[in-house]
Design a protein around this motif. Structure first.
Motif, short mmCIF file in Angstrom:
data_model
loop_
_atom_site.label_atom_id
_atom_site.label_comp_id
_atom_site.label_asym_id
_atom_site.label_seq_id
_atom_site.Cartn_x
_atom_site.Cartn_y
_atom_site.Cartn_z
N GLY A 127 0.80 -1.22 0.00
CA GLY A 127 0.00 0.00 0.00
C GLY A 127 0.82 1.26 0.00
N ALA A 128 2.15 1.14 -0.16
CA ALA A 128 3.02 2.32 -0.10
C ALA A 128 2.91 3.18 -1.35
CB ALA A 128 4.47 1.90 0.12
N SER A 129 2.57 2.58 -2.49
CA SER A 129 2.56 3.34 -3.73
C SER A 129 1.35 2.98 -4.58
CB SER A 129 3.84 3.08 -4.54
OG SER A 129 3.76 3.69 -5.81
N TYR A 130 0.74 4.00 -5.16
CA TYR A 130 -0.38 3.81 -6.08
C TYR A 130 0.10 3.21 -7.40
CZ TYR A 130 -4.05 5.28 -9.39
OH TYR A 130 -5.01 5.30 -10.36
N TYR A 131 1.36 3.41 -7.72
CA TYR A 131 1.90 3.02 -9.02
C TYR A 131 2.46 1.60 -9.03
CZ TYR A 131 1.55 8.02 -9.82
OH TYR A 131 1.08 9.31 -9.93
N GLY A 132 2.17 0.80 -8.03
CA GLY A 132 2.74 -0.53 -7.98
C GLY A 132 4.14 -0.49 -7.38
N GLU A 133 4.87 -1.56 -7.57
CA GLU A 133 6.21 -1.68 -6.99
C GLU A 133 7.20 -2.01 -8.08
OE1 GLU A 133 8.33 -4.13 -3.28
OE2 GLU A 133 6.27 -4.56 -3.87
N GLN A 134 8.39 -1.38 -8.02
CA GLN A 134 9.41 -1.60 -9.04
C GLN A 134 10.73 -2.01 -8.40
OE1 GLN A 134 7.83 1.63 -9.13
NE2 GLN A 134 6.26 0.90 -10.53
N ASN A 135 11.48 -2.82 -9.12
CA ASN A 135 12.85 -3.18 -8.73
C ASN A 135 13.72 -3.11 -9.97
OD1 ASN A 135 12.79 -4.10 -5.79
ND2 ASN A 135 11.10 -5.28 -6.67
N LEU A 136 15.00 -2.81 -9.76
CA LEU A 136 15.94 -2.69 -10.87
C LEU A 136 17.00 -3.77 -10.75
CD1 LEU A 136 16.81 -1.04 -13.37
CD2 LEU A 136 18.20 0.36 -11.85
N HIS A 137 17.16 -4.56 -11.82
CA HIS A 137 18.13 -5.65 -11.85
C HIS A 137 19.16 -5.37 -12.93
CE1 HIS A 137 15.43 -8.12 -9.32
NE2 HIS A 137 14.47 -7.55 -10.03
N TYR A 138 20.39 -5.81 -12.65
CA TYR A 138 21.51 -5.67 -13.60
C TYR A 138 21.97 -7.07 -13.99
CZ TYR A 138 26.37 -4.95 -15.10
OH TYR A 138 27.55 -4.96 -15.79
N ILE A 139 22.06 -7.33 -15.29
CA ILE A 139 22.51 -8.64 -15.78
C ILE A 139 23.57 -8.41 -16.85
CG2 ILE A 139 21.79 -10.87 -16.72
CD1 ILE A 139 18.89 -10.08 -16.08
N ALA A 140 24.74 -9.02 -16.66
CA ALA A 140 25.84 -8.89 -17.62
C ALA A 140 25.98 -10.17 -18.43
CB ALA A 140 27.15 -8.58 -16.90
N THR A 141 26.52 -10.05 -19.64
CA THR A 141 26.67 -11.22 -20.50
C THR A 141 27.74 -12.18 -19.99
OG1 THR A 141 28.18 -9.91 -21.88
CG2 THR A 141 25.88 -10.05 -22.58
N ASN A 142 28.59 -11.75 -19.03
CA ASN A 142 29.58 -12.66 -18.45
C ASN A 142 29.00 -13.49 -17.30
OD1 ASN A 142 29.33 -10.82 -16.39
ND2 ASN A 142 31.43 -10.05 -16.49
N GLY A 143 27.68 -13.37 -17.07
CA GLY A 143 27.03 -14.17 -16.04
C GLY A 143 26.77 -13.44 -14.74
N GLU A 144 27.37 -12.28 -14.56
CA GLU A 144 27.16 -11.53 -13.31
C GLU A 144 25.76 -10.92 -13.31
OE1 GLU A 144 30.18 -8.61 -13.02
OE2 GLU A 144 31.79 -10.04 -12.63
N SER A 145 25.16 -10.85 -12.12
CA SER A 145 23.86 -10.20 -11.97
C SER A 145 23.75 -9.62 -10.57
CB SER A 145 22.71 -11.18 -12.23
OG SER A 145 22.72 -12.22 -11.28
N ALA A 146 22.90 -8.62 -10.42
CA ALA A 146 22.74 -7.97 -9.11
C ALA A 146 21.43 -7.21 -9.09
CB ALA A 146 23.91 -7.03 -8.84
N VAL A 147 20.93 -6.97 -7.88
CA VAL A 147 19.83 -6.05 -7.68
C VAL A 147 20.44 -4.68 -7.38
CG1 VAL A 147 17.78 -5.50 -6.31
CG2 VAL A 147 18.35 -7.88 -6.79
N VAL A 148 20.08 -3.68 -8.13
CA VAL A 148 20.63 -2.34 -7.91
C VAL A 148 19.98 -1.76 -6.66
CG1 VAL A 148 20.98 -0.04 -8.88
CG2 VAL A 148 20.94 -2.03 -10.39
N GLN A 149 20.80 -1.50 -5.64
CA GLN A 149 20.30 -0.99 -4.37
C GLN A 149 20.06 0.52 -4.48
OE1 GLN A 149 19.46 -2.96 -1.88
NE2 GLN A 149 20.26 -4.80 -2.88
N LEU A 150 18.81 0.92 -4.30
CA LEU A 150 18.44 2.33 -4.40
C LEU A 150 18.20 2.88 -3.00
CD1 LEU A 150 16.00 2.02 -7.43
CD2 LEU A 150 18.42 2.65 -7.46
N PRO A 151 18.88 3.96 -2.60
CA PRO A 151 18.82 4.44 -1.22
C PRO A 151 17.46 4.97 -0.79
CG PRO A 151 20.70 5.39 -2.40
CD PRO A 151 19.86 4.70 -3.40
N LYS A 152 16.59 5.31 -1.73
CA LYS A 152 15.30 5.91 -1.36
C LYS A 152 14.16 5.01 -1.84
CE LYS A 152 12.77 10.29 -1.42
NZ LYS A 152 12.76 11.70 -1.85
N ASN A 153 13.18 4.80 -0.97
CA ASN A 153 12.03 3.97 -1.32
C ASN A 153 11.11 4.72 -2.28
OD1 ASN A 153 12.86 1.90 0.39
ND2 ASN A 153 11.81 2.77 2.16
N GLY A 154 10.36 3.94 -3.07
CA GLY A 154 9.39 4.54 -3.98
C GLY A 154 9.53 4.01 -5.39
#
Length: 583
Positions: free
Chosen positions: A247-274
């Motif tokens: 219920g924090a946002s009317y616009y749904g919830e989003q997450n940002l992921h990083y995927i490299a072709t060498n197999g590395e992947s990560a969730v991009v940590q964003l300091p501010k919620n929203g």
């Protein structure tokens, strides 16, 4: 040789025509204006040499330089147009219709050979979403999504399917830009408790999950946006849900992921919620900018390790646009925001200008990397339609408003290939050729009793200033631990300065909390680390409450949770007393 002058194509109820770009800003008379309201769509080829449009009767292709009509196709109901990357194929899409007796409809997706005018292939494409086939930049591969499969064609031979990638419920894919080998990012939504995933493949190695270059699975994804960098070494994935269950946002919830072709992947940590409003790669492919967080939103540049490089602070932003050369970044706030543009020199991280483009529904960089077009178009906004051409330093160089009761539907720059316009040194002053008559912000109403008194700040949120996230000793960004330690050291310095200031002041009668903290000042230990820890935490909370009371005494309005903290003071004092008596 002087670089060419980009053209600006304009489509609206006044017709379809072209305008010469800066510094001329005159209508290009060599292109015959298509008058009337029947022009439904237009498109430039990737190199800007060809221009196609539908006038409600047929689809025409002209050479932009000679303005000679090269081809005409009998496709009167076309509403979508697209050229292949090397301009050898024109794709048209018409709304899908079935026959009156309920039988199958006729193919509505047509692929024409631009050189010969021959119809290469027709497909049935019912949905407008993802209607256009995707090509690699050299046109060696073309792909379509058909019933949980990706069909690949080679060298524009659409008579035979050269390869297939079968994945259950595959809903989206993106082909990498640049040279071979070509890579493909595919998205499969989760179902029945299984996570969604994005996989990267190198064409034509589609032999199952083991053959994938990289795989990233995640929950909380109803849809995704996948963004390749220009060197095809990594993909950003914005995963979003339609509904935020917290219920924090009317616009749904989003997450940002990083995927490299060498197999590395990560969730991009964003300091501010929203929400995540926008994410875009720099043309150099080594950095990306993200605009995120509840308003006022933050904007941050990250490197390929997903570490923050520069934080632009907070402001009314929901979009980011790099110049084609990558040397300038514009942070913009459109939609329900006031249209403020923050123009930054990316190399030196210096703010160049802050113009305001109110009511804009469209923004685009000119290929020369120096000029910008903003437009107010229908049907997003049906009043005040028109466009403006700006220099990135702030002034409006040209402004056009449509006549009363007329509408503007679409504007677009003529594109050029990379390298035609090299990056120029960033400047800070260009003379204005058109008055910028942006309306001044209306002042807030003040009752007569307050009009002769000083204005007090009424901001709901204090804006955070820009901050360089790199270490002082080098270009390497600070790690999370280093940032945390840096903040601790800064907090200790502030505390010492406050202590010195208090020592130099006159001795005043101490409050109960101060007495409690002063009485407890000698380091008495209980021998039990847990009890000592509790005592320390209680003192910390009481000190915070005392600071809140001081703020309230100066007239600052406290938040609800801060008032609740003050109400807990007596209980905390009692608990502290009991613990210390136990000692």
């Amino acid at each position: 040789m002087a670089p060419p002058t980009p053209l600006l194509a304009v489509r609206g109820s006044e017709g379809l025509y072209m305008v010469n770009g800066p510094p001329l800003f005159t209508e290009n008379t060599a292109f015959q204006r298509e008058s009337g309201k029947n022009s439904k769509v237009f498109a430039f080829s990737k190199d800007g040499s060809l221009f196609a449009w539908c006038n409600g009767e047929q689809v025409n292709i002209v050479n932009v330089t000679s303005h000679e009509v090269l081809r005409s196709f009998d496709q009167p109901k076309t509403v979508c147009l697209e050229f292949s990357p090397k301009s050898s194929v024109l794709v048209t899409w018409q709304p899908y219709t079935t026959s009156k007796d309920g039988g199958a409809g006729v193919p509505n997706l047509q692929l024409f050979d631009v050189n010969t005018g021959k119809l290469l292939k027709s497909f049935i494409q019912k949905k407008m979403q993802n209607w256009c086939p995707c090509w690699s930049d050299d046109e060696s591969i073309c792909a379509r999504s058909v019933n949980n499969e990706l069909h690949f064609f080679e060298n524009n031979n659409f008579s035979t399917i050269a390869n297939k990638l079968h994945l259950q419920k595959v809903t989206d894919f993106v082909i990498s830009p640049g040279d071979q080998p070509t890579k493909v990012a595919v998205y499969v939504p989760g179902s029945k408790g299984a996570p969604s995933f994005v996989r990267l493949y190198q064409y034509p190695n589609f032999g199952g999950p083991q053959s994938a270059l990289a795989n990233k699975s995640f929950f909380k994804a109803d849809k995704v946006t996948m963004l390749w960098n220009s060197k095809a070494t990594a993909v950003l994935v914005i995963a979003s849900t339609e509904v935020d269950k917290t219920g924090a946002s009317y616009y749904g919830e989003q997450n940002l992921h990083y995927i490299a072709t060498n197999g590395e992947s990560a969730v991009v940590q964003l300091p501010k919620n929203g929400p995540i409003y926008d994410a875009t790669w720099s043309p150099n492919s080594t950095e990306f900018c993200v605009v995120y967080g509840f308003m006022p939103a933050k904007a941050t540049i990250f490197n390929l390790k997903c570490d923050p490089v520069f934080d632009f602070g907070t402001g009314p932003h929901n979009a980011a646009y790099y110049s084609p050369q990558g040397h300038i970044l514009v942070l913009a706030g459109f939609g329900n925001l006031n249209g403020q543009l923050d123009v930054w020199d990316v190399k030196n991280y210096k703010l160049i200008s802050k113009p305001q483009a109110s009511d804009s529904t469209y923004f685009a960089w000119c290929p020369d990397g120096e000029h910008i077009v903003t437009a107010t178009c229908s049907p997003r906004l049906r009043v005040g339609n028109g466009y403006k051409i700006w220099h990135y330093t702030g002034p409006v160089l040209y402004k056009y408003e449509v006549q009363q009761n007329a509408e503007l539907w679409q504007v677009a720059w003529q594109p050029f290939l990379d390298g035609v316009f090299p990056a120029k040194a960033v400047t800070h002053a260009v003379p204005s050729k058109a008055p910028n008559d942006e309306p001044k912000a209306a002042q807030a109403y003040r009752p007569p009793a307050l009009r002769n008194k000083p204005v007090t700040s009424s901001k709901l949120h204090e804006d955070e200033p820009p901050q360089n996230m790199r270490s002082k000793n080098g270009d390497k960004p600070l790690s999370k631990t280093a940032l945390k330690n840096q903040r601790k050291h800064e907090a200790k310095k502030v505390a010492k300065q406050e202590a010195r200031a208090e020592g130099s002041q006159e001795v005043t009668p101490a409050s109960p909390v101060q007495n409690a903290s002063q009485n407890a000042a000698p380091s008495i230990t209980s021998g039990d680390p847990e009890v000592d820890k509790k005592i320390k935490n209680l003192k910390k909370k009481l000190k915070a409450i005392e600071q809140l009371k001081d703020q309230a005494a100066t007239g600052k309005q406290l938040e609800k949770n801060q008032l609740e903290k003050i109400q807990k003071e007596a209980a905390l004092l009692k608990e502290l007393e009991e613990l210390e008596l136990g000692v």
